[in-house]
Motif scaffolding. Structure first.
Motif, short mmCIF file in Angstrom:
data_model
loop_
_atom_site.label_atom_id
_atom_site.label_comp_id
_atom_site.label_asym_id
_atom_site.label_seq_id
_atom_site.Cartn_x
_atom_site.Cartn_y
_atom_site.Cartn_z
N CYS A 232 -36.63 -77.16 72.00
CA CYS A 232 -35.89 -76.33 72.96
C CYS A 232 -34.39 -76.51 72.80
O CYS A 232 -33.88 -77.64 72.88
N PRO A 233 -33.66 -75.43 72.58
CA PRO A 233 -32.22 -75.54 72.36
C PRO A 233 -31.42 -75.87 73.61
O PRO A 233 -30.23 -76.17 73.52
N ILE A 234 -32.03 -75.80 74.79
CA ILE A 234 -31.29 -76.08 76.03
C ILE A 234 -31.84 -77.31 76.75
O ILE A 234 -31.59 -77.52 77.92
N ALA A 235 -32.58 -78.15 76.02
CA ALA A 235 -33.23 -79.30 76.64
C ALA A 235 -32.26 -80.26 77.31
O ALA A 235 -32.57 -80.87 78.33
N GLN A 236 -31.06 -80.41 76.73
CA GLN A 236 -30.12 -81.40 77.28
C GLN A 236 -29.62 -81.04 78.67
O GLN A 236 -29.07 -81.87 79.37
#
Length: 259
Positions: A232-236
């Motif tokens: 997932c590219p927005i996990a952070q």
């Protein structure tokens, strides 16, 4: 609350050198102010914009009427299935008058693959008749008028407004509602409240594409039962990181790429 230590990917297949300790569930960001929520939500949307540059309405249509009918038919089925039946439907019934005067059994036969075909046939025929009687066969371009049409709630109205008329609108379908709660953008479950609360986080010009990008993300990565957290590219920025596999290789297998 249990915690787990995991490297949160900042992009597909990448992870920061220093692991972050994140709870499995919200509230990771429970103490954030409204302005902090706005900044976090907009960062997430920016990355989703880069991740899904081709995000769009996945229902095939050429006119507002076709989109309205297709959206009504999409209830309790997939856009893929709707797109399989609408070419035949629209060829046989090219306008509101044709829908109003349709042979019920013939229309039911066309719509049967979409499920609940009797109720959908009823809605489409009534829709055609109302459009003929009150709008000269033309789909209105105002929310307050669209929601009065058979089979048309706020979700359907916003789909039509945003994609057929260029009027910004937020489409709160099951994917959108699930993701904004998973992202910690809101805890509301009522679609109308969700629509208004999320609308406050973004500029109006972004509403329609925000809906498409979240729906794309929900269908491709952020699945209901097992999200692809490690891909997932927005996990952070997500308080629900860890609801699905965090290992990049395992997560990558969960990513769905539509044909």
């Amino acid at each position: 609350m249990s915690t787990q230590s995991a490297a949160v990917p900042t992009s597909l297949g990448a992870a920061p050198a220093v692991p972050l300790k994140l709870p499995r569930k919200a509230p990771v960001f429970a103490g954030e102010t409204h302005s902090q929520l706005v900044r976090r939500a907009r960062k997430m949307h920016k990355v989703l914009t880069e991740t899904y540059p081709d995000a769009h309405c996945e229902l095939d249509f050429t006119t507002p009427l076709e989109l309205l009918v297709a959206t009504i038919l999409s209830a309790q089925t997939t856009d893929v299935m709707v797109n399989k039946v609408t070419p035949t439907l629209f060829a046989k019934y090219p306008d509101a008058k044709a829908f109003a005067e349709a042979d019920r059994e013939e229309m039911e036969a066309i719509l049967k693959p979409t499920g609940f075909f009797r109720a959908k046939t009823n809605s489409v025929m009534k829709l055609g008749q109302l459009l003929v009687d009150e709008y000269d066969g033309v789909v209105p371009d105002k929310l307050e008028e669209l929601v009065k049409l058979p089979g048309t709630g706020r979700k359907t109205a916003n789909v039509v407004l945003g994609n057929a008329f260029g009027v910004p609108g937020i489409t709160v379908d099951t994917h959108f509602g699930r993701l904004v709660r998973r992202f910690g953008w809101t805890e509301e479950t009522d679609p109308v409240k969700v629509e208004h609360l999320i609308g406050e986080l973004f500029g109006k010009k972004d509403w329609t594409m925000l809906s498409h990008r979240l729906i794309f993300h929900g269908r491709r990565r952020c699945h209901a039962k097992k999200p692809a957290c490690g891909a997932c590219p927005i996990a952070q920025w997500c308080p629900s990181f860890g609801d699905g596999p965090t290992d990049p290789d395992l997560a990558a297998k969960l990513v769905k790429v539509p044909a």
